[in-house]
Design a protein around this motif. Structure first.
Motif, PDB file in Angstrom:
ATOM      1  N   ASP A 125       8.030  -4.528  -7.706  1.00  0.00           N
ATOM      2  CA  ASP A 125       7.414  -4.558  -6.381  1.00  0.00           C
ATOM      3  C   ASP A 125       7.672  -3.192  -5.736  1.00  0.00           C
ATOM      4  N   THR A 126       6.693  -2.288  -5.809  1.00  0.00           N
ATOM      5  CA  THR A 126       6.965  -0.928  -5.307  1.00  0.00           C
ATOM      6  C   THR A 126       7.015  -0.889  -3.782  1.00  0.00           C
ATOM      7  N   GLY A 127       6.365  -1.855  -3.128  1.00  0.00           N
ATOM      8  CA  GLY A 127       6.457  -1.927  -1.668  1.00  0.00           C
ATOM      9  C   GLY A 127       7.907  -2.096  -1.241  1.00  0.00           C
TER      10      GLY A 127
ATOM     11  N   MET B 173      10.420  -0.826  -2.569  1.00  0.00           N
ATOM     12  CA  MET B 173      11.105   0.466  -2.648  1.00  0.00           C
ATOM     13  C   MET B 173      10.828   1.282  -1.372  1.00  0.00           C
ATOM     14  N   TYR B 174       9.560   1.295  -0.935  1.00  0.00           N
ATOM     15  CA  TYR B 174       9.236   2.009   0.315  1.00  0.00           C
ATOM     16  C   TYR B 174       9.911   1.331   1.500  1.00  0.00           C
ATOM     17  N   ARG B 175       9.999   0.021   1.448  1.00  0.00           N
ATOM     18  CA  ARG B 175      10.675  -0.708   2.524  1.00  0.00           C
ATOM     19  C   ARG B 175      12.173  -0.381   2.548  1.00  0.00           C
ATOM     20  N   ALA B 176      12.783  -0.261   1.391  1.00  0.00           N
ATOM     21  CA  ALA B 176      14.227   0.036   1.341  1.00  0.00           C
ATOM     22  C   ALA B 176      14.500   1.433   1.897  1.00  0.00           C
TER      23      ALA B 176
ATOM     24  N   VAL C   7       7.194   1.175   7.964  1.00  0.00           N
ATOM     25  CA  VAL C   7       7.125   1.544   6.543  1.00  0.00           C
ATOM     26  C   VAL C   7       5.947   2.456   6.193  1.00  0.00           C
ATOM     27  N   SER C   8       4.802   2.276   6.847  1.00  0.00           N
ATOM     28  CA  SER C   8       3.657   3.112   6.476  1.00  0.00           C
ATOM     29  C   SER C   8       3.902   4.579   6.825  1.00  0.00           C
ATOM     30  N   LYS C   9       4.659   4.825   7.886  1.00  0.00           N
ATOM     31  CA  LYS C   9       4.975   6.219   8.255  1.00  0.00           C
ATOM     32  C   LYS C   9       5.889   6.848   7.210  1.00  0.00           C
ATOM     33  N   ILE C  10       6.860   6.080   6.774  1.00  0.00           N
ATOM     34  CA  ILE C  10       7.795   6.589   5.763  1.00  0.00           C
ATOM     35  C   ILE C  10       7.065   6.802   4.435  1.00  0.00           C
ATOM     36  N   ALA C  11       6.160   5.867   4.106  1.00  0.00           N
ATOM     37  CA  ALA C  11       5.441   5.948   2.828  1.00  0.00           C
ATOM     38  C   ALA C  11       4.415   7.077   2.809  1.00  0.00           C
ATOM     39  N   ALA C  12       4.135   7.659   3.963  1.00  0.00           N
ATOM     40  CA  ALA C  12       3.171   8.766   4.000  1.00  0.00           C
ATOM     41  C   ALA C  12       3.849  10.098   3.678  1.00  0.00           C
TER      42      ALA C  12
ATOM     43  N   VAL D 183       9.058  11.426  -0.176  1.00  0.00           N
ATOM     44  CA  VAL D 183       9.472  10.043  -0.468  1.00  0.00           C
ATOM     45  C   VAL D 183       8.657   9.524  -1.647  1.00  0.00           C
ATOM     46  N   ARG D 184       7.353   9.781  -1.615  1.00  0.00           N
ATOM     47  CA  ARG D 184       6.480   9.296  -2.685  1.00  0.00           C
ATOM     48  C   ARG D 184       6.873   9.902  -4.025  1.00  0.00           C
ATOM     49  N   GLU D 185       7.165  11.204  -3.998  1.00  0.00           N
ATOM     50  CA  GLU D 185       7.507  11.887  -5.243  1.00  0.00           C
ATOM     51  C   GLU D 185       8.724  11.238  -5.904  1.00  0.00           C
TER      52      GLU D 185
ATOM     53  N   GLY E 148       1.403  -2.401  -5.765  1.00  0.00           N
ATOM     54  CA  GLY E 148       1.581  -1.405  -4.707  1.00  0.00           C
ATOM     55  C   GLY E 148       0.260  -0.975  -4.120  1.00  0.00           C
ATOM     56  N   ARG E 149       0.145   0.340  -3.858  1.00  0.00           N
ATOM     57  CA  ARG E 149      -1.079   0.876  -3.259  1.00  0.00           C
ATOM     58  C   ARG E 149      -1.710   1.964  -4.125  1.00  0.00           C
ATOM     59  N   ASP E 150      -0.881   2.595  -4.962  1.00  0.00           N
ATOM     60  CA  ASP E 150      -1.340   3.760  -5.726  1.00  0.00           C
ATOM     61  C   ASP E 150      -0.995   3.628  -7.204  1.00  0.00           C
ATOM     62  N   ILE E 151      -0.802   2.410  -7.663  1.00  0.00           N
ATOM     63  CA  ILE E 151      -0.325   2.239  -9.042  1.00  0.00           C
ATOM     64  C   ILE E 151      -1.428   2.612 -10.042  1.00  0.00           C
TER      65      ILE E 151
ATOM     66  N   GLU F 271      -2.739  -2.117  11.330  1.00  0.00           N
ATOM     67  CA  GLU F 271      -2.219  -0.744  11.439  1.00  0.00           C
ATOM     68  C   GLU F 271      -1.850  -0.189  10.071  1.00  0.00           C
ATOM     69  N   ARG F 272      -1.209  -1.032   9.255  1.00  0.00           N
ATOM     70  CA  ARG F 272      -0.813  -0.551   7.923  1.00  0.00           C
ATOM     71  C   ARG F 272      -2.047  -0.282   7.056  1.00  0.00           C
ATOM     72  N   ASP F 273      -3.059  -1.137   7.148  1.00  0.00           N
ATOM     73  CA  ASP F 273      -4.305  -0.889   6.401  1.00  0.00           C
ATOM     74  C   ASP F 273      -4.814   0.510   6.735  1.00  0.00           C
TER      75      ASP F 273
ATOM     76  N   ILE G 266      -3.202   3.212   8.204  1.00  0.00           N
ATOM     77  CA  ILE G 266      -2.348   4.350   7.802  1.00  0.00           C
ATOM     78  C   ILE G 266      -2.346   4.476   6.277  1.00  0.00           C
ATOM     79  N   ASP G 267      -2.205   3.362   5.560  1.00  0.00           N
ATOM     80  CA  ASP G 267      -2.124   3.416   4.089  1.00  0.00           C
ATOM     81  C   ASP G 267      -3.426   3.961   3.487  1.00  0.00           C
ATOM     82  N   SER G 268      -4.559   3.663   4.125  1.00  0.00           N
ATOM     83  CA  SER G 268      -5.840   4.108   3.563  1.00  0.00           C
ATOM     84  C   SER G 268      -6.192   5.537   3.965  1.00  0.00           C
ATOM     85  N   ASN G 269      -5.584   6.023   5.020  1.00  0.00           N
ATOM     86  CA  ASN G 269      -5.989   7.336   5.535  1.00  0.00           C
ATOM     87  C   ASN G 269      -4.963   8.446   5.353  1.00  0.00           C
ATOM     88  N   ARG G 270      -3.807   8.138   4.764  1.00  0.00           N
ATOM     89  CA  ARG G 270      -2.824   9.208   4.581  1.00  0.00           C
ATOM     90  C   ARG G 270      -3.351  10.219   3.551  1.00  0.00           C
ATOM     91  N   LYS G 271      -2.792  11.444   3.629  1.00  0.00           N
ATOM     92  CA  LYS G 271      -3.273  12.507   2.736  1.00  0.00           C
ATOM     93  C   LYS G 271      -2.813  12.276   1.299  1.00  0.00           C
TER      94      LYS G 271
HETATM   95  O1   DC Z   1       3.505  -4.160  -0.488  1.00  0.00           O
HETATM   96  P1   DC Z   1       4.227  -4.044   0.865  1.00  0.00           P
HETATM   97  O2   DC Z   1       3.405  -4.579   2.003  1.00  0.00           O
HETATM   98  O3   DC Z   1       5.605  -4.609   0.850  1.00  0.00           O
HETATM   99  O4   DC Z   1       4.367  -2.462   1.092  1.00  0.00           O
HETATM  100  C1   DC Z   1       4.956  -1.932   2.247  1.00  0.00           C
HETATM  101  C2   DC Z   1       4.360  -0.591   2.584  1.00  0.00           C
HETATM  102  O5   DC Z   1       4.743   0.373   1.597  1.00  0.00           O
HETATM  103  C3   DC Z   1       2.842  -0.525   2.658  1.00  0.00           C
HETATM  104  O6   DC Z   1       2.362  -0.727   3.969  1.00  0.00           O
HETATM  105  C4   DC Z   1       2.517   0.857   2.156  1.00  0.00           C
HETATM  106  C5   DC Z   1       3.699   1.284   1.344  1.00  0.00           C
HETATM  107  N1   DC Z   1       3.452   1.360  -0.103  1.00  0.00           N
HETATM  108  C6   DC Z   1       2.897   2.505  -0.597  1.00  0.00           C
HETATM  109  O7   DC Z   1       2.564   3.411   0.163  1.00  0.00           O
HETATM  110  N2   DC Z   1       2.744   2.653  -1.936  1.00  0.00           N
HETATM  111  C7   DC Z   1       3.082   1.672  -2.784  1.00  0.00           C
HETATM  112  N3   DC Z   1       2.925   1.844  -4.093  1.00  0.00           N
HETATM  113  C8   DC Z   1       3.618   0.456  -2.286  1.00  0.00           C
HETATM  114  C9   DC Z   1       3.775   0.320  -0.928  1.00  0.00           C
END
Ligand code: DC
Length: 229
Positions: free
Chosen positions: A35-37, A39-42, A105-110, A114-116, A135-138, A185-187, A189-194
């Motif tokens: 569950d990669t989400g 990891m971003y949450r942690a 979490v979406s701010k941190i995940a942008a 952190v992503r690297e 996740g979002r980018d698997i 909000e997360r939809d 930010i997650d869809s529009n980050r660079k």
């Molecule tokens: O799957 P989740 O809702 O627990 O994920 C939390 C946040 O983490 C989600 O809003 C965006 C980010 N995320 C991400 O950017 N990339 C991933 N592979 C997984 C999650």
């Protein structure tokens, strides 16, 4: 028993039931589930604990400088039959699901740094295949060569209702409106980050589960998976 092991990438919007499906597939195929989400949450929980992020400020540089001190690992809990995430050796599986973490979490995940870090760890976990990762980018970034890619969608209302039921079922004090606002909000930010925005990989199969039961969805995707095995 199949010998060939594949990589299954499950991406999609928040609260589309990715983890429910991923867990079902992993259990049936005897694969690892990640569950990669979580990891971003942690990392978000860490940023909150250390005061790098709050309502009024976000010390991005402070967090980036401290990233080498962040250790994440998954430990299988036999009682609940799934893995739980540990932040610097502390089980944070419950704490990372709070609304507070969801709100940041979406701010941190942008953050690219952190992503690297997390993508490197994710690729390492999947190096031998036999893995279901959500996740979002698997399918786009982490495992662009995954043999099966699923992109899950559902209406925001249906997602908020499911998430609200889940959170209140855990005894958390939240309102439906708060959950819906967070999902929208997360939809956005997650869809529009660079860096690695949420998008459907060209070769992903889209599944809209607004009106699909959990079992029907599982059977449908399991067929797709066994066709590739
Ligand atoms: O799957 P989740 O809702 O627990 O994920 C939390 C946040 O983490 C989600 O809003 C965006 C980010 N995320 C991400 O950017 N990339 C991933 N592979 C997984 C999650």
């Amino acid at each position: 028993m199949q010998d060939k092991k594949i990589t299954i990438a499950i991406d999609g919007f928040s609260s589309t039931g990715k983890s429910t499906l991923a867990k079902q597939l992993a259990r049936r195929l005897n694969y690892i589930y990640v569950d990669t989400g979580a990891m971003y949450r942690a990392v978000t929980l860490y940023a909150l604990q250390q005061g790098f992020i709050s309502v009024s400020h976000f010390d991005e540089q402070g967090l980036v400088t401290h990233l080498p001190k962040v250790t994440l690992k998954f430990v299988f809990n036999t009682e609940v039959a799934h893995s739980e995430v540990f932040l610097n050796n502390v089980n944070v599986e419950h704490d990372i699901r709070s609304m507070e973490v969801s709100n940041y979490v979406s701010k941190i995940a942008a953050l690219p740094q952190v992503r690297e870090k997390l993508v490197e760890q994710q690729r390492f976990m999947g190096r031998e295949k036999g893995i279901v990762m959500d996740g979002r980018d698997i399918g786009t970034v982490v495992f662009p060569d995954a043999e099966l890619k699923i992109f899950m969608t559902a209406g925001a209302d249906a997602r908020a209702r499911r998430r609200f039921d889940e959170l209140t079922g855990q005894g958390r004090d939240v309102s439906y409106e708060e959950v819906l606002k967070n999902i929208e909000e997360r939809d956005y930010i997650d869809s529009n980050r660079k860096d690695s925005p949420l998008q459907k990989a060209v070769d992903a199969i889209e599944v809209d589960n607004t009106n699909l039961s959990i079992d029907a969805q599982f059977e449908k995707i399991l067929k797709l998976a066994t066709a590739v095995l």
